[in-house]
Design an enzyme around this catalytic site. Structure first.
Site, PDB file in Angstrom:
ATOM      1  N   GLU A   1       6.418  -8.438  -6.456  1.00  0.00           N
ATOM      2  CA  GLU A   1       5.810  -8.839  -7.738  1.00  0.00           C
ATOM      3  C   GLU A   1       6.791  -9.514  -8.700  1.00  0.00           C
ATOM      4  O   GLU A   1       6.858  -9.167  -9.880  1.00  0.00           O
ATOM      5  CB  GLU A   1       5.148  -7.620  -8.408  1.00  0.00           C
ATOM      6  CG  GLU A   1       4.095  -6.971  -7.528  1.00  0.00           C
ATOM      7  CD  GLU A   1       3.393  -5.783  -8.169  1.00  0.00           C
ATOM      8  OE1 GLU A   1       3.787  -5.365  -9.278  1.00  0.00           O
ATOM      9  OE2 GLU A   1       2.420  -5.282  -7.564  1.00  0.00           O
TER      10      GLU A   1
ATOM     11  N   ASN B   1       6.434  -9.725  -1.436  1.00  0.00           N
ATOM     12  CA  ASN B   1       5.094  -9.133  -1.568  1.00  0.00           C
ATOM     13  C   ASN B   1       4.597  -9.328  -2.998  1.00  0.00           C
ATOM     14  O   ASN B   1       5.359  -9.158  -3.956  1.00  0.00           O
ATOM     15  CB  ASN B   1       5.236  -7.626  -1.263  1.00  0.00           C
ATOM     16  CG  ASN B   1       3.928  -6.896  -1.037  1.00  0.00           C
ATOM     17  OD1 ASN B   1       3.172  -7.260  -0.149  1.00  0.00           O
ATOM     18  ND2 ASN B   1       3.663  -5.870  -1.828  1.00  0.00           N
TER      19      ASN B   1
ATOM     20  N   HIS C   1      -5.645  -6.440  -3.520  1.00  0.00           N
ATOM     21  CA  HIS C   1      -6.418  -5.405  -4.226  1.00  0.00           C
ATOM     22  C   HIS C   1      -7.681  -6.092  -4.732  1.00  0.00           C
ATOM     23  O   HIS C   1      -7.645  -6.858  -5.694  1.00  0.00           O
ATOM     24  CB  HIS C   1      -5.598  -4.805  -5.368  1.00  0.00           C
ATOM     25  CG  HIS C   1      -4.425  -4.020  -4.882  1.00  0.00           C
ATOM     26  ND1 HIS C   1      -4.571  -2.805  -4.236  1.00  0.00           N
ATOM     27  CD2 HIS C   1      -3.100  -4.282  -4.904  1.00  0.00           C
ATOM     28  CE1 HIS C   1      -3.369  -2.338  -3.898  1.00  0.00           C
ATOM     29  NE2 HIS C   1      -2.468  -3.226  -4.289  1.00  0.00           N
TER      30      HIS C   1
ATOM     31  N   GLU D   1      -1.955  -4.724   1.126  1.00  0.00           N
ATOM     32  CA  GLU D   1      -2.369  -3.551   0.316  1.00  0.00           C
ATOM     33  C   GLU D   1      -3.873  -3.564   0.046  1.00  0.00           C
ATOM     34  O   GLU D   1      -4.316  -3.324  -1.079  1.00  0.00           O
ATOM     35  CB  GLU D   1      -1.612  -3.524  -1.021  1.00  0.00           C
ATOM     36  CG  GLU D   1      -0.099  -3.485  -0.881  1.00  0.00           C
ATOM     37  CD  GLU D   1       0.651  -3.289  -2.196  1.00  0.00           C
ATOM     38  OE1 GLU D   1       0.011  -2.975  -3.229  1.00  0.00           O
ATOM     39  OE2 GLU D   1       1.888  -3.447  -2.191  1.00  0.00           O
TER      40      GLU D   1
ATOM     41  N   ASP E   1      -7.543  -2.941  -0.768  1.00  0.00           N
ATOM     42  CA  ASP E   1      -8.613  -2.017  -1.126  1.00  0.00           C
ATOM     43  C   ASP E   1      -9.670  -2.839  -1.840  1.00  0.00           C
ATOM     44  O   ASP E   1      -9.407  -3.971  -2.234  1.00  0.00           O
ATOM     45  CB  ASP E   1      -8.142  -0.797  -1.943  1.00  0.00           C
ATOM     46  CG  ASP E   1      -7.230  -1.116  -3.108  1.00  0.00           C
ATOM     47  OD1 ASP E   1      -7.293  -2.241  -3.646  1.00  0.00           O
ATOM     48  OD2 ASP E   1      -6.466  -0.220  -3.526  1.00  0.00           O
TER      49      ASP E   1
HETATM   50  C1  XIL Z   1       1.108   2.313  -6.480  1.00  0.00           C
HETATM   51  C2  XIL Z   1       0.845   3.654  -5.808  1.00  0.00           C
HETATM   52  O1  XIL Z   1      -0.297   3.530  -5.005  1.00  0.00           O
HETATM   53  C3  XIL Z   1       0.656   4.711  -6.871  1.00  0.00           C
HETATM   54  O2  XIL Z   1       0.558   5.992  -6.252  1.00  0.00           O
HETATM   55  C4  XIL Z   1       1.829   4.692  -7.849  1.00  0.00           C
HETATM   56  O3  XIL Z   1       1.581   5.579  -8.895  1.00  0.00           O
HETATM   57  C5  XIL Z   1       2.041   3.307  -8.423  1.00  0.00           C
HETATM   58  O4  XIL Z   1       2.192   2.391  -7.350  1.00  0.00           O
HETATM   59  N1  XIL Z   1       1.242  -2.755  -5.916  1.00  0.00           N
HETATM   60  C6  XIL Z   1       2.244  -2.209  -5.158  1.00  0.00           C
HETATM   61  C7  XIL Z   1       2.253  -0.761  -4.879  1.00  0.00           C
HETATM   62  O5  XIL Z   1       3.053  -2.959  -4.603  1.00  0.00           O
HETATM   63  O6  XIL Z   1       3.544  -0.238  -4.779  1.00  0.00           O
HETATM   64  C8  XIL Z   1       1.487   0.023  -5.913  1.00  0.00           C
HETATM   65  O7  XIL Z   1       1.398   1.370  -5.470  1.00  0.00           O
HETATM   66  C9  XIL Z   1       0.116  -0.589  -6.120  1.00  0.00           C
HETATM   67  C10 XIL Z   1       0.231  -2.000  -6.599  1.00  0.00           C
END
Ligand code: XIL
Length: 499
Positions: A151, A194, A230, A260, A262
């Site tokens: 990020e 990422n 996401h 990631e 969802d």
């Molecule tokens: C999130 C985890 O899922 C949570 O449990 C934690 O509190 C915060 O981080 N992008 C990412 C991940 O790259 O590391 C993040 O994970 C979600 C967003």
């Protein structure tokens, strides 16, 4: 996926090595597709919840520690590490023949409390280098890949970078340095960049592409890119868009991961059954897009059961993952299986009337300004152009879409757009949904910056749901500033089905 396939999780938590557990449908299908199927792992759930551990072992062949390999959770103090929670995840993965991606060496969140603004640039750089070296040395030979930088792009800042502590103290050099330090510390592990919001073609993906292209050109050792993905089912990228984007990064020589996934559902007002059917389509399409692109090697979900999703902790509880809170497979698992089989969602008949303007302006109107249908400039067929616009919301509309859209559900939208009178401006397509006695609700179905030099396509998937019985549904395409002419061609709005 039938629930019976998920029965008998008891005894799985013991975790015998190699082949002790029968592989599940998802894991088998991923192997057949030649892709890795991954999930983030919650270390506490893995330790305390045998059903979680069993399902994880059975259905996935790739894991990412959700938090345990981040800098903050690992490092108690400068040079003082507690490796045990991360080791437990990595060891369990090895016991079930799962590969592991570490996550993430440099991120602006979950950094140790002692990494602060009080450090000098030299101190911060040295601490980061030492962290990367210690971590890669500890996990050497046990990780397949690492997310090295997470990020770092932010298109809302003047610099175009996320202006984190690392950026402020070290400048954008920290990105290149992190990859070089990682390669030197472990030449055998794959190194990934990422980020979120870069799945679809657009400004952030363009900025990330340019950054990685330049870093690679000066020899920075980057092996792959992770598109976090996401998603929310009410609006998400279309597969052609995803695939075109994956492909351009692949052409830089990068491995592509969808890292990631969802898909929250509660922004679609509908029953659980309708939301979950729409979620099935969303998972099918993102998995299918990866399966059909040779450079895409893995799809990782950010967890697998709605019981433990970061989204529940982070805001409104939702149901964004493929298994429900009792570990039963949701329709989403069928979407994953279809996607792994290389099947994209099927697009049905075009719902707007005269979507290609072959019948002139029939069924279309201007919401302000003057509408004229003409031969498209630089494209086959006709285009509808709205001139004399005095408001950003002036554009092209088609009313009376209530009848074909009254069932709601997943839809594919696409339209071509071109400007006259401005080099670039945003174009937005919306469904305007009126539900009994309520203010009309605007559902953004696609938006993109258009140009006056050629046609660009706006495309997207949406899931249409209703809070009450709808009484009118209109489609509107607008967005550029007043005075700019907006031309539109090839409007498509098609229902989506799994097969
Ligand atoms: C999130 C985890 O899922 C949570 O449990 C934690 O509190 C915060 O981080 N992008 C990412 C991940 O790259 O590391 C993040 O994970 C979600 C967003």
């Amino acid at each position: 996926m039938r629930p019976s396939g998920m029965g008998g999780t008891g005894g799985g938590g013991g975790g015998g090595a190699g082949g002790a557990l029968p592989l599940g449908d998802l894991r088998k299908a991923a192997a057949a597709a030649g892709k890795r199927l991954g999930t983030a792992v919650d270390g506490v759930a893995l330790r305390d919840d045998p059903s979680y551990a069993a399902l994880l072992a059975r259905e996935f062949d790739y894991v990412t520690p959700e938090n345990a390999t981040k800098w903050g959770p690992l490092a108690l103090g400068p040079g003082i590490y507690d490796w045990a929670p991360a080791d437990a995840i990595v060891d369990a993965a090895a016991a079930h023949a799962q590969a592991v991606k570490g996550h993430a060496l440099v991120w602006h969140q979950q950094t140790p409390s002692w990494v602060t603004d009080a450090m000098s640039a030299d101190e911060l750089g040295a601490a980061l280098k030492a962290h990367i070296e210690a971590t890669l040395a500890h996990f050497r030979g046990r990780m397949r890949a690492w997310d090295v930088v997470n990020e770092a792009v932010d298109t809302s800042t003047a610099s175009g970078y996320r202006e984190s502590l690392f950026w402020q103290k070290l400048g954008p050099r920290y990105i290149e340095d992190a990859f070089r330090w990682a390669r030197a510390a472990d030449p055998d592990v794959l190194l990934f960049y990422n980020d979120f919001g870069i799945e679809r073609l657009g400004a952030k993906s363009d900025a990330t592409y340019a950054m990685l292209r330049d870093l690679l050109a000066n020899g920075t050792p980057i092996d792959g890119i992770g598109f976090q993905s996401h998603l929310s089912i009410h609006r998400y990228p279309a597969d052609d868009d995803l695939r075109a984007n994956f492909r351009r990064f692949a052409e830089l020589g990068l491995r592509v991961n969808v890292s990631e996934v969802d898909a929250r559902t509660l922004l679609m007002p509908a029953t659980q059954d309708t939301r979950w059917q729409a979620q099935r389509i969303a998972f099918q399409q993102v998995v299918g897009a990866c399966v059909l692109e040779p450079a895409c090697e893995a799809i990782t979900f950010w967890g697998f059961t709605d019981r433990y999703s970061w989204i529940n902790a982070d805001g409104d509880p939702d149901d964004p993952l493929p298994f429900d809170r009792s570990y039963m497979p949701k329709p989403a698992t069928d979407g994953i299986l279809d996607g792994l089989a290389g099947l994209l969602p099927k697009r049905g008949d075009n719902l707007p009337r005269n979507g290609d303007f072959a019948a002139g302006a029939d069924d279309w109107a201007a919401s302000g300004g003057v509408l004229a249908v003409e031969a498209a400039d630089g494209r086959a067929g006709s285009a509808a152009c709205v001139s004399g616009r005095t408001d950003t919301r002036h554009g092209l509309t088609q009313a009376a879409l209530l009848e074909p859209l009254s069932a709601g559900g997943p839809l594919f939208f696409a339209a071509w757009a071109r400007l006259r009178g401005a080099p670039s401006a945003p174009v937005i397509a919306e469904l305007i949904v009126t539900e009994s006695a309520a203010e009309p609700r605007l559902l953004n179905v696609a938006s993109r910056v258009a140009a006056d030099t050629g046609w660009i396509q706006l495309a997207g998937y949406v899931s249409l749901g209703f809070a009450a019985t709808p009484t009118a549904i209109d489609l509107q395409i607008s967005g550029p500033p007043a005075g700019v002419d907006l031309c539109v061609a090839g409007v498509e709005l098609r229902p989506l089905s799994a097969r």
